[in-house]
Design an enzyme around this catalytic site. Sequence first.
Site, mmCIF file in Angstrom:
data_model
loop_
_atom_site.group_PDB
_atom_site.id
_atom_site.type_symbol
_atom_site.label_atom_id
_atom_site.label_comp_id
_atom_site.label_asym_id
_atom_site.label_seq_id
_atom_site.Cartn_x
_atom_site.Cartn_y
_atom_site.Cartn_z
ATOM 1 N N ASN A 65 -7.892 -5.791 14.606
ATOM 2 C CA ASN A 65 -8.318 -4.630 13.836
ATOM 3 C C ASN A 65 -9.799 -4.436 14.094
ATOM 4 O OD1 ASN A 65 -5.745 -4.907 12.790
ATOM 5 N ND2 ASN A 65 -6.401 -5.514 10.745
ATOM 6 N N GLN B 275 0.807 -1.222 0.000
ATOM 7 C CA GLN B 275 0.000 0.000 0.000
ATOM 8 C C GLN B 275 0.840 1.274 0.000
ATOM 9 O OE1 GLN B 275 -2.645 -1.920 3.213
ATOM 10 N NE2 GLN B 275 -4.020 -0.532 2.174
ATOM 11 N N HIS C 250 -1.397 -5.982 -13.051
ATOM 12 C CA HIS C 250 -0.695 -5.798 -14.324
ATOM 13 C C HIS C 250 -1.327 -6.628 -15.439
ATOM 14 C CE1 HIS C 250 3.255 -4.529 -12.103
ATOM 15 N NE2 HIS C 250 2.396 -3.556 -12.212
ATOM 16 N N ARG D 145 3.460 0.303 12.935
ATOM 17 C CA ARG D 145 3.116 -1.001 12.372
ATOM 18 C C ARG D 145 3.333 -0.959 10.858
ATOM 19 N NH1 ARG D 145 -2.460 -3.856 10.918
ATOM 20 N NH2 ARG D 145 -1.451 -5.738 10.200
#
Length: 495
Positions: free
Chosen positions: A331, A40, A60, A100
Site C-alpha cells: 500500500n 468498512q 459499541h 480486493r
Amino acid sequence: MMRRYCLVVVLCLVSSTQADINNKYFPESFQFGAAGAAYQIEGAWNEDGKGESIWDHFLHYNNPTSKVADGTNGDVACDSYHKWQEDVDNLKKLGVRIYRLSISWTRILPDGTPYRVNQEGVDYYLNLFKALKQNGIEPLVTLYHWDLPQHLSDFGGFLNPQLADYFAAYARICFENFGPYVKYWMTINEPQTTCGSGYSLGAHAPGYTLIDGGMYQCAYVSLLAHARAWHVYNDEFRAQQGGKVALGLVCGLSIPLDPNNPKDQEAAERNHLMGCASYGNPVYVGNWPQVMIDRIAAKSKEGNYPFSRLPQFTQEEIDLINGTSDFLAVNYYSSALVQYLDDFVGFPPNNLFDLNVLAFANQSWPQAASIWLTSYPEGLRIILNRLNKDYNPGEIIITENGWSDTGELDDQGRITYIQAHLSAILDSILEDGINVTGYTVWSLMDSFEWSTGYTEPFGLIKVDFNDPQRTRTWKSSAKYYQNVIATRCLLDQCQ
Ligand SMILES: *[C@@H]1O[C@H](CO)[C@@H](O)[C@H](O)[C@H]1NC(C)=O
Ligand SMILES: *[C@@H]1O[C@H](CO)[C@@H](O)[C@H](O)[C@H]1NC(C)=O
Ligand SMILES: *[C@@H]1O[C@H](CO)[C@@H](O)[C@H](O)[C@H]1NC(C)=O
C-alpha cells in the site's frame, strides 16, 4: 471527463503535472482493480450468525464520539452484505480485472476458533467470488483487515503468540472453502498500522496504550501468524490451487530533509528500516533490520529494562518467516521528509523515542482531507525501485493507493492523484523494468474509514449514508478510471 474539461481550460494543458503524465499504454497484462475491506463496507455486523469483532466491540462499548470523528460505526456501513450484487455490477461497469476485499473472520468463525464454521458466512463469500469470476474479475482476498474476533482479543489478541495457531486454522478453512476461486491472497493488511494504532496509540481497536512494547509484541505475533498461514498454503494447497500469498505492507518514501546532511540521511534510513522494513525484512530477507534490533535494545537498557522491548526471533522463527511471500503487496499513499533528532532517552521508553526522528510532509505537496495524506507520486516510483532491489519479489501489486476529500461528486483532486500515481507506476514498469502487475485503488466506494468515520471518503463511487438504501452514485473519478481501464491510457491519447 476531466480531459475534455481540460481541453477548454487552456491553462490545464500547460500545467507541469499534466506534462509529466506518462503517455504510453499500460501493458495488456496489467490488472486494474479496486479495493475495500469487510468492516468498512459490509455492515450486517450481527446477521446470519456473525460473531463480534474487536471493531464491533470497540465502538459499541466506548462512547463513539471519543473514538470516531463523527461518532459513527460500521454496523451498516455500505450494507455490502446485502448489496454485493450491485457492487459486482459497478466493478463490471468500471471494467476492473481484480477486486480486493477482505473476509470477516467472525462471519466464518463466530468466536474466531475453528470449533464451529458458520455456513451462512461461507456462503456469502462463495456467492460473491462466483459472481466476480462469472464477470471476469479475480478476487484478491485479505484474510485479516483489522477485525479480530473479540473472543480472541480477550485471549490476548496480537499480544499472545498462540494467536498464530488460531490464524493458521482460520486460514486453512478459508483456503479449503474459497481456494478454488481465489488466486491472490493477502494474510494481514498493514500490521504496522494495527500494531501502532491498536496496541500503542490506542486509537484503533482494541484500543490499548501499551506504549513501551505493545507494538513490538504485536509485530512479532503478526509475523508469526502470517508465516504460519503462508506455510499452510504452501504445504497443503499450493500444488492443487496454484495461488499466491503475501503479507500486506504499507510503505512510503523517507526523504532526508537536507539530502546533503549525513544525520538526516541516517534518520531517513532509520525511518524506513523501523517502518516499512520492520515487516518487509523478516519476510523477504529474514529477521528485523539490525538497526531496529540494536536501537531498541540500547534504549531498553538505558530505560532500566534488563531485556530488549523488541522480542527476539529464535533462528527457528527466522527460518519459519524468511521467504514467506509469493509476491509483494504494498500500500502506498504518501512519503515524508525526515529530520534527525538528537538522541535522548524518554521515560517511559516507547517506540517514538526508539525511532527518534521528525517526519513531515513537504509543504508543496497537495494535501488531502486526511491530515496524514499528501500527494508525492515520485515517491512511489522511488520506493518501488528500492523494494524491488532489496526484496526481489518477482511480482508487485499496489494493493492500496487513493485520495480522501469531503465527498464531492466532481472529485478532480482524486483524479489528479490517481492519474499521477498510475503514471509513476507506468514509469517504473516501462523505464525501470519493475514487474508491477496490478493496482487496486483505495477505494471502490466511500466507506467507514476507522477513526475518521464517514468524514473523509476515498471512494470512486459515492455512498449516501443517510439513505437506508445506501444509494451508490458514480463520481467523476469513476468515469475517469473506467476510461483509463478501457483505453489503458492515462491521457486522451497515448503512443
Ligand atoms: C519540497 O518540494 C519543492 C518542490 O518540489 C522542492 O523544491 C523542495 O526542495 C522540497 N523541499 C525539501 C526539503 O525537500
Ligand atoms: C533468509 O533466506 C535466504 C535465502 O534462503 C538466506 O540467504 C538468508 O540468509 C536468510 N536470512 C536469515 C537471517 O537467516
Ligand atoms: C511478472 O510477474 C508475472 C506474474 O508472476 C509473471 O508471469 C511474469 O513473467 C513476470 N514478468 C517479468 C518480466 O518478470
